[in-house]
Design a protein around this motif. Sequence first.
Motif, PDB file in Angstrom:
ATOM      1  N   LEU B 113       0.856  -1.190   0.000  1.00 59.74           N
ATOM      2  CA  LEU B 113       0.000   0.000   0.000  1.00 59.74           C
ATOM      3  C   LEU B 113       0.892   1.240   0.000  1.00 59.74           C
ATOM      4  O   LEU B 113       1.931   1.260   0.662  1.00 59.74           O
ATOM      5  CB  LEU B 113      -0.900   0.017   1.240  1.00 59.74           C
ATOM      6  CG  LEU B 113      -1.880  -1.144   1.387  1.00 59.74           C
ATOM      7  CD1 LEU B 113      -2.654  -1.018   2.690  1.00 59.74           C
ATOM      8  CD2 LEU B 113      -2.834  -1.195   0.204  1.00 59.74           C
ATOM      9  N   LEU B 114       0.488   2.270  -0.731  1.00 59.12           N
ATOM     10  CA  LEU B 114       1.276   3.500  -0.751  1.00 59.12           C
ATOM     11  C   LEU B 114       1.321   4.077   0.670  1.00 59.12           C
ATOM     12  O   LEU B 114       0.289   4.169   1.331  1.00 59.12           O
ATOM     13  CB  LEU B 114       0.644   4.510  -1.700  1.00 59.12           C
ATOM     14  CG  LEU B 114       0.832   4.200  -3.181  1.00 59.12           C
ATOM     15  CD1 LEU B 114      -0.121   5.012  -4.020  1.00 59.12           C
ATOM     16  CD2 LEU B 114       2.265   4.470  -3.590  1.00 59.12           C
ATOM     17  N   PRO B 115       2.509   4.464   1.155  1.00 58.64           N
ATOM     18  CA  PRO B 115       2.637   4.909   2.548  1.00 58.64           C
ATOM     19  C   PRO B 115       1.695   6.069   2.893  1.00 58.64           C
ATOM     20  O   PRO B 115       1.139   6.115   3.985  1.00 58.64           O
ATOM     21  CB  PRO B 115       4.098   5.358   2.649  1.00 58.64           C
ATOM     22  CG  PRO B 115       4.789   4.731   1.500  1.00 58.64           C
ATOM     23  CD  PRO B 115       3.792   4.454   0.436  1.00 58.64           C
ATOM     24  N   ALA B 116       1.507   6.998   1.942  1.00 57.01           N
ATOM     25  CA  ALA B 116       0.630   8.135   2.227  1.00 57.01           C
ATOM     26  C   ALA B 116      -0.797   7.655   2.493  1.00 57.01           C
ATOM     27  O   ALA B 116      -1.484   8.149   3.386  1.00 57.01           O
ATOM     28  CB  ALA B 116       0.643   9.110   1.062  1.00 57.01           C
ATOM     29  N   MET B 117      -1.243   6.662   1.708  1.00 56.55           N
ATOM     30  CA  MET B 117      -2.597   6.138   1.874  1.00 56.55           C
ATOM     31  C   MET B 117      -2.722   5.397   3.206  1.00 56.55           C
ATOM     32  O   MET B 117      -3.633   5.638   3.984  1.00 56.55           O
ATOM     33  CB  MET B 117      -2.941   5.162   0.744  1.00 56.55           C
ATOM     34  CG  MET B 117      -3.087   5.815  -0.597  1.00 56.55           C
ATOM     35  SD  MET B 117      -4.450   6.975  -0.577  1.00 56.55           S
ATOM     36  CE  MET B 117      -3.936   8.104  -1.855  1.00 56.55           C
ATOM     37  N   ALA B 118      -1.776   4.497   3.444  1.00 58.24           N
ATOM     38  CA  ALA B 118      -1.813   3.739   4.694  1.00 58.24           C
ATOM     39  C   ALA B 118      -1.754   4.691   5.883  1.00 58.24           C
ATOM     40  O   ALA B 118      -2.475   4.513   6.872  1.00 58.24           O
ATOM     41  CB  ALA B 118      -0.655   2.753   4.733  1.00 58.24           C
TER      42      ALA B 118
END
Lengths: 288, 434
Positions: B113-118
């Motif tokens: 998962l993209l870190p910003a999203m997570a």
Amino acid sequence: MATQHARAAARLMNAPAVFVLLVWMLIPLCMTVYFSFTDYRPLRGVFDCCVGFQNYERFVSSSSFLSSVATTLIMVGGILAITVIGGVLLALLLDQPIWGQGIVRILVIAPFFVMPTVSALVWKNMFMNPVNGLFAYLWKFFGATPIDWLSELPLFSIIWIVSWQWLPFATLILLTAVQSLSSEQLEASEMDGAGALSRFYYIILPHLGRAITVVILIQTIFLLSIFAEIFVTTNGAFGTRTLTYLVYQRVLESQNIGLGSAGGILAVILANIVAIFLMRIVGKNLDN
Amino acid sequence: MTCTLRALLGATALCAVGSVAAAETLTIATVNNGDMIRMQGYTDDFTEKTGHEVEWVTLEENVLRQRVTTDISTKGGQFDLMTIGMYETPIWGKQGWLVPLDDLSAEYDTGDLLPAMAGGLSVDGTLYAAPFYGESSMVMYRKDLMEAAGMEMPEAPTWDDIKAAAEAMTDKDNEVYGICLRGKAGWGENMAFLTAMSNSFGARWFDEDWNPQFDTEAWKETLTFYLDLMNNYGPPGAANNGFNENLALFQQGKCGMWIDATVAASFVTNPDDSTVADQVGFALAPDTGKGPRGNWLWAWALGIPAGTQKEDAAKQFIEWATSKDYIEMVAEKEGWANVPPGARKSLYENPEYQKVPFADMTLKSIETANPNQPTVDPVPYIGVQFAAIPEFAGFATQVGQEFSAALAGQQSADDALAKAQDLVNEEMEAAGYK
């Protein structure tokens, strides 16, 4: 003449319907009253029963309350003025024998069938838009700077949009009233030398009194809760926030059910005051 | 009743009980946008793989928000899975209303998962909802107009670059406006844009003690710059323009630049709808060199309400709907441009997806946003273009109305900021933050 028996039977048979209607109306109303005395903010997980009149105090003392009441009254008043005056004029016009009368009448009624959100979007994007709108095009054609209707004249624009929707209703009711006027009276007055204006003022207008009352009463009830047109066009900005819109903001956007419910109850009370006031002044017409 | 019949009936009952335990029916609330509707079409695939049935409740964004909020706060239990945004997730996760998603299977690969999203869907490092798709915002501009003006758009422009470009591209006589930005009042309309923009100017909503910051120089700079930009180079009536209005203006070729959601890229480059489809360039949202850029971050995600009886089945659905396999299945059947974007790193590593013209800039935009530290100075809240507290949507819309009125020329920037400061202060006191 109904006998005592028949009357009792009629009441008995009416009872279920009356009961259902009452429950239908009362349950939501009672729940709103109940919530208005709670501190209920679901997003916070707060539910605190019975906080007294705290919500009412907060709603009334907030800076947006009085302005929203004023906005509501201006809006309703403006729309009533336009639709009643326009409705009378259109009714008189449509009463004239013209070619294609049926089609013209259907066309005049058409706006009433357009959903409020749709009409607001059409007016906003196709007519009042200062870049792409038809009005902007007309203004530019005559060398003027286009008006940015929804932010320069926001209240007027919304009044105009809603009036456009309600004009057919007023016209329709007033047209039936005009048609019920006996032509003999008019002919007699014409023979007596009454001009068009005095005929209108002394004969047609009094005859329309009752229909105008009906139009004003019914429209007021619906117009006090204008919502879609404001939601679509200005989102409540530029002083177009009515009482209904304020309640919506409190309940849905702030997720403060208690505060919003208090506002809702206040709106119901205010609407009733307006209704009683109207009944007193114009409702007299209905008695005669 | 004969013995055989009784035995048969008993067996049938047992079978029924057995099959209920194995196969559940999940009720899922979701939002009515394209990617979600597409997912509903693939429900059969999920049922085939797991045996669970799915019942969809598809709602418009505002209604969805109202319904799921009521359901979860009253523990109504209507839904086994909810589609929620980056705004609700941290609030609800903190209150313990959502099942933590810390035990998803290894093949699901949470690390992908993209870190910003997570980050935006987590509280203290624990994931509470899985992103189905995500977006940020970026600059979309007209390459032909820039060329005609003899300018070049840097990949990472500053606000001064944007202003210079807007000035050069504006040609009001021919109805070409240098820049179109959101002006319509609303926490998800003009305030989403302005809050993200303010981050890049060093402004913030609250200091660490929850004091509103609209009386600071940074906010004044933000709003003054915005008003100046819009009044000089924006389209008339901008105070009533939201996402849809600006999209229409850009597609008609009336905007030189538009800073808005990355999902808009596929609309403005679609030749069926856009008259400027082959002339659109993309750049990162502008900054002022202070660190954060002026772009936001949003995700629609799936979360499980705490206390549900069907937690396992719900987790299986999350693993199915937000997995790599799902993306591949959609790509195979409907093409790469139609897969849900912005959730997984692996999608952007896929050479097929890299051919989509806006893929690269979307990823870069998402990566530059940090919901846990959105501003120059520290803040007590999560969220880039909002503060994830329950009261935000309410007062931000009112602040949006003040800013919108300033854009319409009904009041000065100073008046708008002073009113904003007062009303947010009042709300924060009423909510018990101070």
